[in-house]
Write a protein that holds these residues in place. Structure first.
Motif, short mmCIF file in Angstrom:
data_model
loop_
_atom_site.label_atom_id
_atom_site.label_comp_id
_atom_site.label_asym_id
_atom_site.label_seq_id
_atom_site.Cartn_x
_atom_site.Cartn_y
_atom_site.Cartn_z
N PRO A 25 -32.94 -7.24 150.48
CA PRO A 25 -33.77 -8.58 150.22
C PRO A 25 -33.93 -9.41 151.43
CG PRO A 25 -31.47 -8.87 149.37
CD PRO A 25 -31.64 -7.40 149.90
N VAL A 26 -35.07 -10.22 151.63
CA VAL A 26 -35.42 -10.91 152.63
C VAL A 26 -34.69 -12.19 152.65
CG1 VAL A 26 -37.24 -12.05 154.16
CG2 VAL A 26 -37.62 -9.89 152.78
N ARG A 27 -34.11 -12.59 153.70
CA ARG A 27 -33.26 -13.80 153.68
C ARG A 27 -34.27 -14.85 154.11
NH1 ARG A 27 -29.81 -9.44 154.64
NH2 ARG A 27 -27.90 -9.63 153.75
N HIS A 28 -34.10 -15.86 153.29
CA HIS A 28 -34.90 -17.13 153.52
C HIS A 28 -34.07 -18.10 154.08
CE1 HIS A 28 -38.73 -15.07 151.75
NE2 HIS A 28 -37.64 -14.87 150.46
N TYR A 29 -33.56 -18.22 155.31
CA TYR A 29 -32.84 -19.23 155.85
C TYR A 29 -33.61 -20.44 155.91
CZ TYR A 29 -30.46 -15.14 157.69
OH TYR A 29 -29.76 -13.88 157.85
N GLY A 30 -34.79 -20.66 155.78
CA GLY A 30 -35.33 -22.02 155.95
C GLY A 30 -35.40 -22.61 154.43
N ARG A 31 -35.04 -21.80 153.37
CA ARG A 31 -34.71 -22.55 152.20
C ARG A 31 -33.32 -23.24 152.03
NH1 ARG A 31 -36.91 -17.78 147.87
NH2 ARG A 31 -39.01 -17.51 148.58
N TRP A 32 -32.39 -22.59 152.57
CA TRP A 32 -31.16 -22.88 152.72
C TRP A 32 -31.22 -24.47 153.42
CZ3 TRP A 32 -27.84 -21.54 148.98
CH2 TRP A 32 -28.15 -20.27 148.42
N ILE A 33 -31.75 -24.18 154.81
CA ILE A 33 -31.77 -25.16 155.63
C ILE A 33 -32.32 -26.65 154.73
CG2 ILE A 33 -32.43 -26.06 157.59
CD1 ILE A 33 -32.14 -23.40 158.90
N SER A 34 -33.42 -26.22 154.12
CA SER A 34 -34.19 -27.48 153.72
C SER A 34 -33.53 -27.94 152.36
CB SER A 34 -35.57 -26.92 153.13
OG SER A 34 -35.54 -25.86 152.13
N ALA A 35 -32.58 -27.11 151.65
CA ALA A 35 -31.93 -27.47 150.59
C ALA A 35 -30.66 -28.51 151.17
CB ALA A 35 -31.32 -26.38 149.95
#
Length: 312
Positions: A25-35
């Motif tokens: 799966p593609v890791r969406h690091y931006g989502r975790w950072i924004s959260a």
């Protein structure tokens, strides 16, 4: 006599066995950072409020105060009455705007131009202070009285809010009517239906799918706009909160209380808007969206089935 053996055809070889593809799966690091950033901001906001000397206990103590409940009732009354006036007059103005009669079309355009171009607060003050210009209201044999007795705070609030809302509702209704295909109107006229009956039985029911969502937003916006009626001395939720806050010394807390009541009322209106949109979606969608209760029931049952499968 000799026989030759058939040589194997290389094309008859068995196909290669496909290799198992490992999907990563593609890791969406931006989502975790924004959260993390959003949670940090929420934490800072909560910390800032915790530093203040807010008496949170006064909010539940006065939540069902008699004057607060009276203000809630008056706010709901003026909201419903103003929207009823705005929707009714808005439909009339939309039909006038779409009419081929240049007189009615021009009058509707001028009405919309004036009431959309002036602030609603100014309109409220104008209706309330017309008594400085007119001492009497004289409608001939129909009605005659002093302006101060005629223009009550409720009537000033109703005219100021309702007439202003009619201008916006006229554009919403006009957009909904124009969204219906002209072939529907032509088919109804070919069947011998009059223009009024075609509008009522064919065009308007289909236009409701376009009209209902923005009308629901206008209803919620009207509920919040009623806080301006304090300018015409109409007793509403905000004025009730101000009076209770000035007597109890909890001015800021009573504003939080008023905000909580506004949130509660807007939530009720949002639920009603959802069910109304779902009702008019029949016939245009293959499957209706689930109701909030259906979503909760599905989530609870899915959790229950998951636990039973895990135990098994």
């Amino acid at each position: 006599m000799t026989t030759e053996l058939a040589k194997p055809d290389p094309t008859d070889a068995p196909p290669p066995v496909p290799q198992v593809i490992r999907a990563v799966p593609v890791r969406h690091y931006g989502r975790w950072i924004s959260a993390v950033v959003v949670l940090a901001l929420v934490g800072l906001l909560g910390y800032a409020f915790a530093q203040g000397q807010v008496r949170w206990g006064t909010i539940p103590d006065y939540f069902f105060n008699d004057r607060v409940l009276t203000g809630v009732g008056h706010t709901a009354l003026i909201t419903v009455a103003s929207m009823a006036l705005g929707v009714t007059l808005g439909v009339v103005l939309a039909v006038m705007r779409l009419s081929k009669n240049p007189v009615t079309g021009s009058i509707a355009w001028c009405y919309i131009w004036f009431f959309r171009g002036t602030p609603v607060y100014v309109q409220l003050l104008l209706w309330f202070n017309l008594g400085l210009i007119f001492q009497y209201i004289n409608l001939g044999p129909v009605y005659k009285d002093e302006w101060s007795d005629f223009m009550t705070p409720f009537l000033a609030a109703l005219l100021g809010l309702g007439l202003n809302e009619a201008a916006y509702m006229a554009e919403i209704v006009r957009a909904g009517l124009q969204a219906v295909d002209e072939g529907q109107t032509e088919a109804a006229h070919a069947l011998g239906m009059s223009h009024a009956r075609t509008l009522r039985r064919v065009v308007l029911p289909q236009a409701m799918r376009v009209i209902v969502p923005p009308t629901g937003n206008e209803f919620i916006n009207m509920l919040k706009t009623t806080s301006l009626v304090i300018a015409v001395q109409y007793f509403d939720l905000l004025q009730a909160g101000n009076e209770v806050g000035s007597e109890s010394g909890a001015t800021a807390e009573m504003l939080f209380l008023a905000a909580a009541w506004y949130l509660l009322l807007t939530s009720v209106l949002s639920i009603g808007q959802y069910y109304l949109e779902r009702y008019y979606a029949r016939g245009s969608s293959r499957s209706l969206p689930p109701t909030p209760w259906q979503r909760v029931r599905t989530a609870v049952f899915s959790v229950g089935r998951g636990r039973q499968e895990a135990r098994a």
